[in-house]
Design a protein around this motif. Structure first.
Motif, mmCIF file in Angstrom:
data_model
loop_
_atom_site.group_PDB
_atom_site.id
_atom_site.type_symbol
_atom_site.label_atom_id
_atom_site.label_comp_id
_atom_site.label_asym_id
_atom_site.label_seq_id
_atom_site.Cartn_x
_atom_site.Cartn_y
_atom_site.Cartn_z
ATOM 1 N N ASN A 45 0.829 -1.216 0.000
ATOM 2 C CA ASN A 45 0.000 0.000 0.000
ATOM 3 C C ASN A 45 0.860 1.261 0.000
ATOM 4 N N GLU A 46 1.890 1.259 0.818
ATOM 5 C CA GLU A 46 2.759 2.438 0.907
ATOM 6 C C GLU A 46 3.473 2.685 -0.422
ATOM 7 N N THR A 47 4.021 1.629 -0.996
ATOM 8 C CA THR A 47 4.718 1.742 -2.275
ATOM 9 C C THR A 47 3.766 2.203 -3.367
ATOM 10 N N PHE A 48 2.598 1.598 -3.420
ATOM 11 C CA PHE A 48 1.620 1.913 -4.455
ATOM 12 C C PHE A 48 1.116 3.350 -4.317
ATOM 13 N N ASP A 49 0.832 3.765 -3.084
ATOM 14 C CA ASP A 49 0.313 5.119 -2.853
ATOM 15 C C ASP A 49 1.331 6.198 -3.230
ATOM 16 N N GLN A 50 2.614 5.925 -3.035
ATOM 17 C CA GLN A 50 3.649 6.910 -3.370
ATOM 18 C C GLN A 50 3.752 7.147 -4.868
ATOM 19 N N GLU A 51 3.357 6.151 -5.672
ATOM 20 C CA GLU A 51 3.484 6.252 -7.122
ATOM 21 C C GLU A 51 2.248 6.846 -7.795
ATOM 22 N N GLN A 52 1.207 7.174 -7.031
ATOM 23 C CA GLN A 52 -0.017 7.698 -7.630
ATOM 24 C C GLN A 52 0.123 9.176 -7.987
ATOM 25 N N SER A 53 -0.417 9.525 -9.159
ATOM 26 C CA SER A 53 -0.428 10.916 -9.593
ATOM 27 C C SER A 53 -1.644 11.620 -8.983
ATOM 28 N N PHE A 54 -1.713 12.923 -9.206
ATOM 29 C CA PHE A 54 -2.860 13.689 -8.722
ATOM 30 C C PHE A 54 -4.150 13.164 -9.350
ATOM 31 N N GLY A 55 -4.112 12.868 -10.651
ATOM 32 C CA GLY A 55 -5.289 12.342 -11.350
ATOM 33 C C GLY A 55 -5.732 11.000 -10.793
ATOM 34 N N ASP A 56 -4.753 10.161 -10.434
ATOM 35 C CA ASP A 56 -5.072 8.850 -9.844
ATOM 36 C C ASP A 56 -5.786 9.019 -8.506
ATOM 37 N N ARG A 57 -5.246 9.908 -7.672
ATOM 38 C CA ARG A 57 -5.864 10.133 -6.359
ATOM 39 C C ARG A 57 -7.256 10.737 -6.510
ATOM 40 N N LEU A 58 -7.408 11.658 -7.467
ATOM 41 C CA LEU A 58 -8.720 12.279 -7.702
ATOM 42 C C LEU A 58 -9.724 11.234 -8.177
ATOM 43 N N ALA A 59 -9.315 10.379 -9.106
ATOM 44 C CA ALA A 59 -10.203 9.325 -9.610
ATOM 45 C C ALA A 59 -10.621 8.387 -8.479
ATOM 46 N N ASP A 60 -9.695 8.070 -7.592
ATOM 47 C CA ASP A 60 -10.037 7.194 -6.467
ATOM 48 C C ASP A 60 -11.047 7.869 -5.532
ATOM 49 N N ARG A 61 -10.882 9.164 -5.302
ATOM 50 C CA ARG A 61 -11.836 9.876 -4.440
ATOM 51 C C ARG A 61 -13.215 9.942 -5.085
ATOM 52 N N VAL A 62 -13.246 10.231 -6.395
ATOM 53 C CA VAL A 62 -14.530 10.298 -7.105
ATOM 54 C C VAL A 62 -15.206 8.927 -7.069
ATOM 55 N N ALA A 63 -14.444 7.866 -7.335
ATOM 56 C CA ALA A 63 -15.006 6.514 -7.327
ATOM 57 C C ALA A 63 -15.473 6.133 -5.922
ATOM 58 N N SER A 64 -14.712 6.531 -4.927
ATOM 59 C CA SER A 64 -15.080 6.220 -3.551
ATOM 60 C C SER A 64 -16.381 6.916 -3.168
ATOM 61 N N PHE A 65 -16.495 8.204 -3.513
ATOM 62 C CA PHE A 65 -17.715 8.939 -3.192
ATOM 63 C C PHE A 65 -18.873 8.484 -4.067
ATOM 64 N N GLY A 66 -18.624 8.250 -5.364
ATOM 65 C CA GLY A 66 -19.686 7.851 -6.291
ATOM 66 C C GLY A 66 -20.281 6.493 -5.969
ATOM 67 N N GLY A 67 -19.589 5.690 -5.222
ATOM 68 C CA GLY A 67 -20.101 4.368 -4.840
ATOM 69 C C GLY A 67 -20.479 4.300 -3.377
ATOM 70 N N SER A 68 -20.883 5.414 -2.808
ATOM 71 C CA SER A 68 -21.193 5.438 -1.380
ATOM 72 C C SER A 68 -22.672 5.775 -1.140
ATOM 73 N N TRP A 69 -23.148 5.429 0.032
ATOM 74 C CA TRP A 69 -24.526 5.760 0.402
ATOM 75 C C TRP A 69 -24.757 7.269 0.473
ATOM 76 N N PRO A 70 -23.825 8.047 0.989
ATOM 77 C CA PRO A 70 -24.064 9.508 0.980
ATOM 78 C C PRO A 70 -24.310 10.042 -0.435
ATOM 79 N N PHE A 71 -23.564 9.531 -1.431
ATOM 80 C CA PHE A 71 -23.783 9.975 -2.805
ATOM 81 C C PHE A 71 -25.172 9.566 -3.283
ATOM 82 N N ILE A 72 -25.535 8.320 -3.040
ATOM 83 C CA ILE A 72 -26.841 7.832 -3.489
ATOM 84 C C ILE A 72 -27.967 8.637 -2.844
ATOM 85 N N ILE A 73 -27.861 8.893 -1.560
ATOM 86 C CA ILE A 73 -28.902 9.658 -0.860
ATOM 87 C C ILE A 73 -28.935 11.097 -1.368
#
Length: 177
Positions: A45-73
């Motif tokens: 996880n540490e190695t993988f997280d260090q190699e992520q670009s800004f776009g990668d982190r943004l996509a993960d946040r969007v995917a995390s929020f887009g697949g959550s109950w708060p988003f659905i509600i």
């Protein structure tokens, strides 16, 4: 207790039945570390997280929020407010029934959200492959170490048996006198 270095090729031939030259890169790494008595685990996880670009982190946040109950509600509330407001306003509605503008907004959202979620899933799959590779290396090293320990236990048991037999012979010789 000092550590005596072991030849990686000896470890490879003894426990895997192959020359170290015939091993895959990850297996050769395991054999080398086992011979050197060094740990093999690493935090993927540490190695993988260090190699992520800004776009990668943004996509993960969007995917995390887009697949959550708060988003659905929240999106359900948005759709409800949109439709109720346009139904109440009737002729003055900014998007009268059948809500064509809402349909356009939803289509654009889906067109952007789907590839972002897929990018996040692809990264997660890559991370899972790295994690599986690390698990394989840890398991292989554990297997090598267990085989080495079993060999030592068998050797010690054989030595103990020899000593027990020697003691029994000595006692028999002593009693025979």
């Amino acid at each position: 207790m000092s550590h005596v270095p072991v030849d990686p090729d000896h470890v490879s031939r003894r426990w895997l039945g192959k020359s170290s030259k015939d091993l895959q890169a990850n297996e050769a790494s395991v054999v080398r570390r086992a011979a050197e008595r060094r740990p093999i685990t690493e935090d993927i996880n540490e190695t993988f997280d260090q190699e992520q670009s800004f776009g990668d982190r943004l996509a993960d946040r969007v995917a995390s929020f887009g697949g959550s109950w708060p988003f659905i509600i929240a999106f359900g509330v948005f759709l409800l407010v949109w439709t109720m407001l346009n139904i109440v306003l009737r002729k003055d509605a900014f998007d009268p029934y059948p809500f064509i503008f809402l349909n356009l907004v939803l289509s654009m959202l889906a067109a952007v959200q789907a590839p972002v979620i897929m990018m996040s899933q692809n990264r997660q799959a890559s991370k899972d492959r790295l994690d599986a590779g690390n698990d394989y290396q840890v398991n292989l090293k554990a297997e090598i170490e267990i085989m080495a320990l079993l060999e030592k236990v068998e050797h010690l048991t054989a030595r103990q048996q020899e000593q027990t037999e020697l003691i029994q012979r000595l006692l028999q010789d002593r009693n025979a006198r």
